[in-house]
Design a protein around this motif. Structure first.
Motif, mmCIF file in Angstrom:
data_model
loop_
_atom_site.group_PDB
_atom_site.id
_atom_site.type_symbol
_atom_site.label_atom_id
_atom_site.label_comp_id
_atom_site.label_asym_id
_atom_site.label_seq_id
_atom_site.Cartn_x
_atom_site.Cartn_y
_atom_site.Cartn_z
ATOM 1 N N ASN A 1 -0.042 -7.120 15.560
ATOM 2 C CA ASN A 1 -0.206 -7.330 17.053
ATOM 3 C C ASN A 1 -0.571 -8.397 17.635
ATOM 4 O O ASN A 1 -1.853 -8.895 17.674
ATOM 5 N N CYS A 2 0.187 -8.960 17.497
ATOM 6 C CA CYS A 2 0.651 -10.669 17.510
ATOM 7 C C CYS A 2 -0.065 -10.924 18.494
ATOM 8 O O CYS A 2 -0.209 -11.866 18.963
ATOM 9 N N ALA B 1 -2.431 -9.603 20.180
ATOM 10 C CA ALA B 1 -3.468 -10.002 20.796
ATOM 11 C C ALA B 1 -4.096 -11.326 20.852
ATOM 12 O O ALA B 1 -5.528 -11.817 21.273
ATOM 13 N N HIS C 1 6.426 -1.585 20.217
ATOM 14 C CA HIS C 1 5.666 -3.108 19.909
ATOM 15 C C HIS C 1 6.499 -4.090 20.241
ATOM 16 O O HIS C 1 7.169 -4.141 20.504
ATOM 17 N N LYS D 1 -6.578 -4.265 16.410
ATOM 18 C CA LYS D 1 -6.514 -3.449 15.865
ATOM 19 C C LYS D 1 -5.618 -4.300 14.532
ATOM 20 O O LYS D 1 -5.546 -2.983 13.292
ATOM 21 N N SER D 2 -4.800 -4.660 14.316
ATOM 22 C CA SER D 2 -4.431 -5.054 12.891
ATOM 23 C C SER D 2 -3.255 -6.290 12.663
ATOM 24 O O SER D 2 -3.559 -6.690 13.795
#
Length: 172
Positions: free
Chosen positions: A150-151, A153, A61, A146-147
């Motif tokens: 997920n910076c 993104a 990540h 996705k969430s």
């Protein structure tokens, strides 16, 4: 009388240069103090990321800036890597020690990140929730995002530790 004025001018020049020097020293001290005061607020990441942190943590990540969590959260996370949010993220003892030291050295210690969030999750911290309060839940659930974790993104320069609001682009 002329010699007395000359002596007075020499003293005034010494005082003048002394004041200039004192002013420069004070300006340097103020600049240093303000940089230190901002460390951890605007400068959420040290200048040089730790390579082993980038390699170990960044392989799964985003290698989150240490300033996103307080030191206590990082210590807890590093001591429970065998059950890291449902995954065994164990690493060798030497790497664990290096990363733990680095994270706790640069971990958030300023007002915004003074308390550990629920489950030590950045996305559950008060500052994260406040900064993202206008983002729709549906935007976080998009396949390209996705969430909330997920910076990268949405934050185009997250990999460089830069999260400026002007660089945010929520994907379609």
């Amino acid at each position: 009388m002329a010699q007395k004025n000359k002596h007075h001018q020499e003293i005034n020049m010494k005082e003048f240069f002394g004041l200039i020097l004192l002013t420069l020293v004070l300006l340097a001290a103020i600049a240093l103090a303000s940089k230190h005061a901002n460390a951890g607020s605007k400068d959420m990441q040290p200048t040089q990321p730790l390579p082993v942190y980038q390699t170990e943590c960044g392989s799964c990540h985003l290698a989150y800036p240490p300033g996103f969590l307080p030191k206590t959260s990082w210590e807890q996370l590093m001591s429970t890597l065998s059950k890291h949010y449902g995954t065994d993220a164990s690493i060798d003892a030497k790497s664990n020690h290096q990363i733990n030291q680095w994270l706790t050295q640069y971990g958030g210690s300023y007002k915004r990140v003074k308390e550990s969030p629920t489950e030590n999750r950045i996305t559950k911290s008060a500052w994260f929730e406040r900064k993202h309060r206008k983002v729709k839940t549906s935007d976080f659930m998009k396949p390209s995002v996705k969430s909330p974790a997920n910076c990268a993104a949405c934050h185009q320069r997250a990999e460089q530790g830069l999260f400026d609001d002007d660089d945010v682009r929520i994907p379609d």
